[in-house]
Scaffold this motif. Structure first.
Motif, short mmCIF file in Angstrom:
data_model
loop_
_atom_site.label_atom_id
_atom_site.label_comp_id
_atom_site.label_asym_id
_atom_site.label_seq_id
_atom_site.Cartn_x
_atom_site.Cartn_y
_atom_site.Cartn_z
N TYR A 2 1.01 -1.30 -0.12
CA TYR A 2 0.23 0.05 -0.08
C TYR A 2 0.95 1.25 -0.06
CZ TYR A 2 -3.11 3.60 1.53
OH TYR A 2 -4.00 4.77 1.66
N VAL A 4 0.58 5.62 0.08
CA VAL A 4 0.00 6.77 0.16
C VAL A 4 0.12 7.75 -0.93
CG1 VAL A 4 -0.59 8.76 1.52
CG2 VAL A 4 -0.23 6.68 2.76
N GLU A 5 -0.63 8.06 -1.55
CA GLU A 5 -0.20 8.68 -3.01
C GLU A 5 -0.80 10.06 -3.09
OE1 GLU A 5 -1.73 6.32 -6.09
OE2 GLU A 5 -0.07 4.86 -6.11
N THR A 59 1.27 -5.86 7.36
CA THR A 59 -0.09 -5.58 6.64
C THR A 59 0.15 -4.57 5.46
OG1 THR A 59 -0.25 -4.00 8.32
CG2 THR A 59 -1.22 -5.97 8.89
N PHE A 60 0.50 -3.29 5.54
CA PHE A 60 0.58 -2.49 4.58
C PHE A 60 1.60 -2.71 3.62
CE2 PHE A 60 -1.30 0.50 7.89
CZ PHE A 60 -2.47 0.88 7.20
N ILE A 63 0.17 -5.62 1.17
CA ILE A 63 -1.14 -5.62 0.51
C ILE A 63 -0.76 -5.39 -1.08
CG2 ILE A 63 -2.70 -4.00 0.09
CD1 ILE A 63 -2.90 -3.12 3.10
N GLY A 64 -1.43 -6.24 -1.58
CA GLY A 64 -1.40 -6.14 -3.16
C GLY A 64 -0.16 -6.87 -3.73
N ASN A 72 7.10 -6.10 -2.53
CA ASN A 72 6.69 -6.26 -1.06
C ASN A 72 7.81 -6.45 0.11
OD1 ASN A 72 4.13 -5.51 -2.00
ND2 ASN A 72 3.52 -7.98 -1.92
N TYR A 256 7.96 0.82 4.35
CA TYR A 256 7.71 -0.23 5.26
C TYR A 256 8.95 -1.03 5.90
CZ TYR A 256 3.21 1.30 3.61
OH TYR A 256 2.23 1.81 3.24
#
Length: 383
Positions: A2, A4-5, A59-60, A63-64, A72, A256
Motif C-alpha cells: 500500500y 499513500v499517493e 499488513t501495509f 497488501i497487493g 513487497n 515499510y
C-alpha cells in the motif's frame, strides 16, 4: 504494497501521527510520577514499539502484488540493499537514544518544555536537511516561515517555563509563611498547583529532582533534540537513496521495510542500554535487575500502550513523508500541542499559575497551531 499517493492522505497520516506521538510521552511521564523505574518502563515500551513496526510491515507492506520497482516487504528482505538498511538502522539508533534521554529530561524540565525544545531543534535542523534531500519538493516560501514559527514558539516556551518557575517559588514562599503563622500547612496543600503537591510528587516519583540543577535537564533535552533532528533525514536516505549507494537495478527500500529495520535498531540499542542501566543506574536511581523487571507488573500495560502509540505514530509520519516530503512531515513536531494538553489535564501543569503564565502558554500553543498548519501547507508531491 500500500502506498499513500495523495496529499490529503499524507495529511491524514501526519495528523494521526501528531496525536500518537504527542500522547505516548504523557503515558511514560505518568508512570515515572507514580514511582515506576524508567528502566522497567522503557524495556516494556521497546517491545511493543518493535511489534508495531512488524504489524505495519506485515499488513501495509504486503497488501497487493509487488512489482520489480516496488517489491513487497518479504521480497525486499532478501535483496542486496544493505547501504539503505544501514541508513535506516542509523536513524533508529539516534531516535532510540533521543527517546531514552527525554525520559529523564521530563522529570527535570517538565513534559511541555522538554517537548517544545526537542521538537523545535528537530524542525530547525532536521527539516532543513530533509528539504535539500527531497530535492526541494516542498514550497520554500511556505516551509521556512513555518520553521520560523517554531523558533518563535521556542522563545515563548522558554518564557512559559521561566514564568511558571517564578510562580512555583512564590507558592513555596507562601507555604513557608503559612507554616510560620499557623504552625502547620494548609488543608489544600496537596491539591494540584500548590507547593504541597510538588513536594508530595517529589516523594512519590522515581527520579528525584529537588536540589539538582535544571541545567542537567536542559543539557539532556538539547542532546535529545539533536538526536531527533537526525533520525528523519537518515530514514529519508534509506527510502530514497539520494546519495546513490545502492547497486544499479536494486529498488529503493519501501517505507515499510525501512521502518522495520529502523525499529529493530531502536529495539536493540534500547535493550542494551536499559539492561546496563538496571545494574548501573544514572541520576542516583536505585539499582534493579532482570528478575525485578520481569516481576514488575505495576504499570506494564501503560508502558506497552506507549510503545504502540510511538511505533504507529512514527510509521504514520514516515508514510506521510514518503508521499508529501519528509520536510512537511516534520509538522508532527508540533506534538507539544498534544503533550501540553495531557500535561495540564493529567499532571496539573500550570495549575494555579499567574495570568502572565497563562497568557504566554496560550501564545505558545497558538504559535504551534500556526506552525503545524504552515508546514502542512508546504507539502509537495514526490514524483
Amino acid at each position: 504494497m500500500y502506498v499513500v499517493e495523495s496529499k490529503g492522505g499524507a495529511i491524514v497520516c501526519m495528523l494521526l501521527a501528531l496525536f500518537f506521538l504527542g500522547t505516548w510521552p504523557a503515558v511514560m511521564t505518568l508512570l515515572e510520577r507514580r514511582g515506576r523505574l524508567p528502566q522497567h518502563t522503557y524495556l516494556d515500551y521497546s517491545i511493543t514499539n518493535l511489534l508495531a513496526a512488524v504489524i505495519i510491515a506485515l499488513t501495509f507492506g504486503e497488501i497487493g502484488k509487488g512489482t520489480p520497482d516496488s517489491p513487497n516487504f518479504f521480497t525486499q528482505l532478501a535483496q542486496d540493499n544493505w547501504p539503505s538498511v544501514l541508513f535506516a538502522m542509523a536513524g533508529g539508533l539516534v531516535l532510540s537514544i533521543g527517546n531514552l534521554s527525554t525520559q529523564y529530561a521530563w522529570a527535570f524540565v517538565g513534559l511541555s518544555v522538554t517537548e517544545v525544545v526537542t521538537s523545535s531543534i528537530t524542525v530547525v535542523i532536521g527539516t532543513t536537511m530533509n528539504y535539500y534531500l527531497d530535492d526541494k519538493i516542498n514550497n520554500a516560501a511556505i516551509l521556512f516561515p513555518g520553521v520560523g514559527c517554531f523558533l518563535v514558539a521556542v522563545c515563548l516556551g522558554s518564557c512559559v517555563h521561566a514564568s511558571n518557575a517564578a510562580d512555583n517559588k512564590e507558592k513555596l514562599k507562601r507555604v513557608r509563611e503559612n507554616d510560620v503563622e499557623n504552625g502547620s500547612g494548609s488543608a489544600e496543600i496537596a491539591k494540584a498547583g500548590t507547593a504541597g503537591y510538588l513536594i508530595e510528587l517529589e516523594n512519590r516519583r522515581a527520579i528525584k529532582v529537588f536540589g539538582k540543577s535544571t541545567l542537567i535537564g536542559l543539557g539532556i533535552t538539547f542532546f535529545a533534540g539533536i538526536c531527533f533532528s537526525l533520525f528523519s533525514p537518515a530514514f529519508n536516505l534509506a527510502t530514497n537513496d539520494q546519495w546513490h549507494t545502492l547497486k544499479e537495478g536494486v529498488p529503493h527500500l519501501s517505507v515499510y521495510t525501512s521502518f522495520f529495520y529502523f525499529s529493530v535498531s531502536c529495539f536493540v540499542i534500547a535493550i542494551i542500554l536499559n539492561i546496563i542501566f538496571l545494574y548501573h543506574p544514572v541520576l542516583n536511581l536505585p539499582k534493579s535487575s532482570l528478575k525485578a523487571y520481569l516481576s514488575d507488573w505495576n504499570g506494564r500495560g501503560w508502558a506497552f500502550l506507549a510503545g504502540f502509540l510511538c511505533g504507529f505514530g512514527n510509521g504514520l509520519q514516515f508514510m506521510g513523508g514518503e508521499a508529501a516530503g519528509y520536510a512537511a512531515a516534520d509538522a508532527v513536531q508540533a506534538l507539544p500541542l498534544v503533550s501540553t494538553f495531557w500535561g495540564i489535564l493529567l499532571f496539573g501543569e500550570y495549575r494555579k499559575s499567574s495570568r502572565r503564565t497563562y497568557a504566554l502558554l496560550c501564545s505558545m500553543l497558538c504559535m504551534f497551531v500556526v506552525a503545524v498548519g504552515v508546514l502542512m501547507a508546504s507539502s509537495g508531491h514526490r514524483k
